[in-house]
Design a protein around this motif. Structure first.
Motif, PDB file in Angstrom:
ATOM      1  N   ASN A 186       3.464   0.260   4.100  1.00 10.87           N
ATOM      2  CA  ASN A 186       2.397  -0.565   4.673  1.00 10.87           C
ATOM      3  C   ASN A 186       2.156  -1.715   3.705  1.00 10.87           C
ATOM      4  OD1 ASN A 186       2.040   1.083   6.919  1.00 10.87           O
ATOM      5  ND2 ASN A 186       0.453   2.304   5.935  1.00 10.87           N
ATOM      6  N   THR A 190      -0.561   8.482  -6.224  1.00 13.45           N
ATOM      7  CA  THR A 190      -0.761   9.820  -5.676  1.00 13.45           C
ATOM      8  C   THR A 190       0.374  10.163  -4.719  1.00 13.45           C
ATOM      9  OG1 THR A 190      -3.163   9.605  -5.840  1.00 13.45           O
ATOM     10  CG2 THR A 190      -2.301  11.310  -4.369  1.00 13.45           C
ATOM     11  N   THR A 191       0.969  11.331  -4.927  1.00 13.25           N
ATOM     12  CA  THR A 191       2.108  11.731  -4.108  1.00 13.25           C
ATOM     13  C   THR A 191       1.763  12.932  -3.232  1.00 13.25           C
ATOM     14  OG1 THR A 191       2.932  13.116  -5.899  1.00 13.25           O
ATOM     15  CG2 THR A 191       3.809  10.891  -5.760  1.00 13.25           C
ATOM     16  N   ASN A 192       2.390  12.966  -2.081  1.00 13.17           N
ATOM     17  CA  ASN A 192       2.324  14.115  -1.186  1.00 13.17           C
ATOM     18  C   ASN A 192       3.728  14.391  -0.680  1.00 13.17           C
ATOM     19  OD1 ASN A 192      -0.653  14.847  -0.692  1.00 13.17           O
ATOM     20  ND2 ASN A 192      -0.638  12.626  -0.507  1.00 13.17           N
ATOM     21  N   ASN A 223       0.838  -1.191   0.000  1.00 16.15           N
ATOM     22  CA  ASN A 223       0.000   0.000   0.000  1.00 16.15           C
ATOM     23  C   ASN A 223       0.878   1.248   0.000  1.00 16.15           C
ATOM     24  OD1 ASN A 223      -2.390  -1.404  -0.237  1.00 16.15           O
ATOM     25  ND2 ASN A 223      -2.678  -1.581   1.970  1.00 16.15           N
ATOM     26  N   VAL A 224       0.578   2.212   0.813  1.00 20.77           N
ATOM     27  CA  VAL A 224       1.325   3.459   0.758  1.00 20.77           C
ATOM     28  C   VAL A 224       2.793   3.231   1.127  1.00 20.77           C
ATOM     29  CG1 VAL A 224       0.756   4.125   3.126  1.00 20.77           C
ATOM     30  CG2 VAL A 224       1.339   5.892   1.463  1.00 20.77           C
ATOM     31  N   THR A 235       5.116  10.753   0.386  1.00 19.20           N
ATOM     32  CA  THR A 235       4.396   9.484   0.370  1.00 19.20           C
ATOM     33  C   THR A 235       3.834   9.253  -1.020  1.00 19.20           C
ATOM     34  OG1 THR A 235       2.325  10.497   1.080  1.00 19.20           O
ATOM     35  CG2 THR A 235       3.765   9.627   2.811  1.00 19.20           C
ATOM     36  N   VAL A 236       3.727   7.986  -1.394  1.00 19.37           N
ATOM     37  CA  VAL A 236       3.172   7.601  -2.690  1.00 19.37           C
ATOM     38  C   VAL A 236       2.171   6.480  -2.458  1.00 19.37           C
ATOM     39  CG1 VAL A 236       3.640   6.912  -5.054  1.00 19.37           C
ATOM     40  CG2 VAL A 236       5.403   8.110  -3.746  1.00 19.37           C
ATOM     41  N   SER A 237       0.932   6.700  -2.853  1.00 18.39           N
ATOM     42  CA  SER A 237      -0.081   5.666  -2.718  1.00 18.39           C
ATOM     43  C   SER A 237       0.127   4.593  -3.781  1.00 18.39           C
ATOM     44  CB  SER A 237      -1.475   6.276  -2.877  1.00 18.39           C
ATOM     45  OG  SER A 237      -1.696   6.632  -4.231  1.00 18.39           O
ATOM     46  N   ARG A 238      -0.576   3.483  -3.624  1.00 16.71           N
ATOM     47  CA  ARG A 238      -0.449   2.420  -4.608  1.00 16.71           C
ATOM     48  C   ARG A 238      -0.882   2.911  -5.994  1.00 16.71           C
ATOM     49  NH1 ARG A 238       0.639  -2.692  -5.124  1.00 16.71           N
ATOM     50  NH2 ARG A 238      -0.412  -3.935  -6.702  1.00 16.71           N
ATOM     51  N   ASN A 292       5.148  -0.536  -9.122  1.00 12.74           N
ATOM     52  CA  ASN A 292       4.424  -1.596  -8.423  1.00 12.74           C
ATOM     53  C   ASN A 292       4.810  -2.990  -8.910  1.00 12.74           C
ATOM     54  OD1 ASN A 292       3.006   0.206  -6.790  1.00 12.74           O
ATOM     55  ND2 ASN A 292       1.320   0.394  -8.249  1.00 12.74           N
ATOM     56  N   GLU A 309      -2.118  -6.612   7.344  1.00  7.28           N
ATOM     57  CA  GLU A 309      -1.303  -5.462   6.935  1.00  7.28           C
ATOM     58  C   GLU A 309      -0.380  -5.069   8.077  1.00  7.28           C
ATOM     59  OE1 GLU A 309      -3.469  -1.937   5.909  1.00  7.28           O
ATOM     60  OE2 GLU A 309      -1.802  -1.139   4.735  1.00  7.28           O
TER      61      GLU A 309
END
Length: 119
Positions: free
Chosen positions: A97, A55-57, A31-32, A49-52, A72, A105
């Protein structure tokens, strides 16, 4: 499950480095994922952070200079760091995660890779 960070080293101010963080083991899905850093005497700082889904923050201190991405198919997270400054010197850590094969998880940390920005 392990997270292995690599790519750190010594770089001159204004230079660039690319960090990688590979997840391996009995992985169901990742996951993230995220990058953090910790400098001597300072608190751990969230960088990106990068989601699966991709999406980046970003943390304010690295916006516009650092770019996080992931592959991935390789369960790998990257951090492209440009315009490096001496204050970027720190141990860079990756986090993920991960859903393991049992379906549970868990939170995992890599061992860190040292980035030193100095002339």
């Amino acid at each position: 499950v392990q997270l292995q960070a690599s790519g750190g080293g010594l770089v001159q101010p204004g230079g660039s480095l690319r960090l990688s963080c590979a997840a391996s083991g009995s992985i169901g899905s990742v996951n993230v994922m995220g990058w953090y850093r910790q400098a001597p005497g300072k608190q751990r700082e969230l960088l990106a952070t990068v989601s699966r889904g991709g999406t980046t923050n970003y943390g304010d201190s690295v916006k516009g200079r650092f770019t996080a991405s992931r592959d991935n198919t390789k369960n790998t997270l990257y951090l492209q760091m440009n315009s490096l400054k001496p204050e970027d010197t720190a141990v860079y850590l990756c986090h993920a995660n991960i859903i393991v094969l049992s379906g549970l998880e868990y939170s995992y940390w890599g061992q860190g890779t040292l980035v030193t920005v100095s002339s």
